[in-house]
Write a protein that holds these residues in place. Structure first.
Motif: not given
Length: 187
Positions: A167-176
């Motif tokens: 599972m991956a999510r963006p960390i430079d902006q909000a995201g799922r």
């Protein structure tokens, strides 16, 4: 032999220079530095890539594209691109001390399942420095990153890290959190 696509330990680099002359004149320069270390079932891996495409008429296939499983897995497949790009990866994982031994079935050898767990982070940037690059990206359906984009992930691996899901999510902006699958050394 350590290039970022292998599971071999050590430090390695790759320098690539491509040149095209004729109706389309362009040059492409890339540099990759990769390192991998194993210690008591723990693997530490990192890789940095940077490149530039130079020319007046740039075919779209010479441009860099970022996003998807192998680069920034929380973003869309080839969502970003440009004629200048940089991408960095870092990962820590643990190979569980079970099911490592290969299984022999007559002439066939089945590799050990060798399960593991891991976590990683990736950051990437791409820009289109010319009208030709922007036009090529438009044909590909990609856009420049406009800033550094970053992803964090956790994963379950098999075959000593050669296959996995996570599972991956963006960390430079909000995201799922988004699922991803990979094969081969993913960085």
């Amino acid at each position: 032999g350590v290039t970022g696509e292998t599971l071999a330990p050590g430090l390695g680099y790759r320098f690539l220079y491509e040149l095209a002359a004729g109706d389309l004149d362009w040059q492409r320069v890339e540099l990759r530095v990769a390192a991998r270390r194993y210690w008591r079932g723990i693997v530490l891996a990192t890789r940095a890539d940077a490149g530039a495409v130079i020319g007046d008429e740039l075919p779209p296939q010479t441009l860099y594209e970022l996003g998807g499983t192998m680069s920034l897995p929380s973003y869309g497949y080839k969502e970003f691109g440009g004629d200048r790009a940089a991408l960095g990866h870092a990962m820590v994982g643990y190979h569980l001390p079970v099911l490592r031994k290969p299984l022999r079935l007559g002439f066939f050898v089945i590799p050990g399942l060798a399960p593991g767990i891991g976590a990683g982070a990736q950051g990437g940037w791409a820009e289109a420095s010319s009208a030709t690059a922007r036009a090529g990206l438009a044909r590909l359906g990609s856009v420049p990153t406009r800033r550094v984009r970053a992803t964090a992930d956790y994963r379950v691996t098999f075959l000593s890290g050669a296959l996995g899901v996570g599972m991956a999510r963006p960390i430079d902006q909000a995201g799922r959190w988004e699922p991803f699958f990979f094969w081969g050394a993913s960085f």
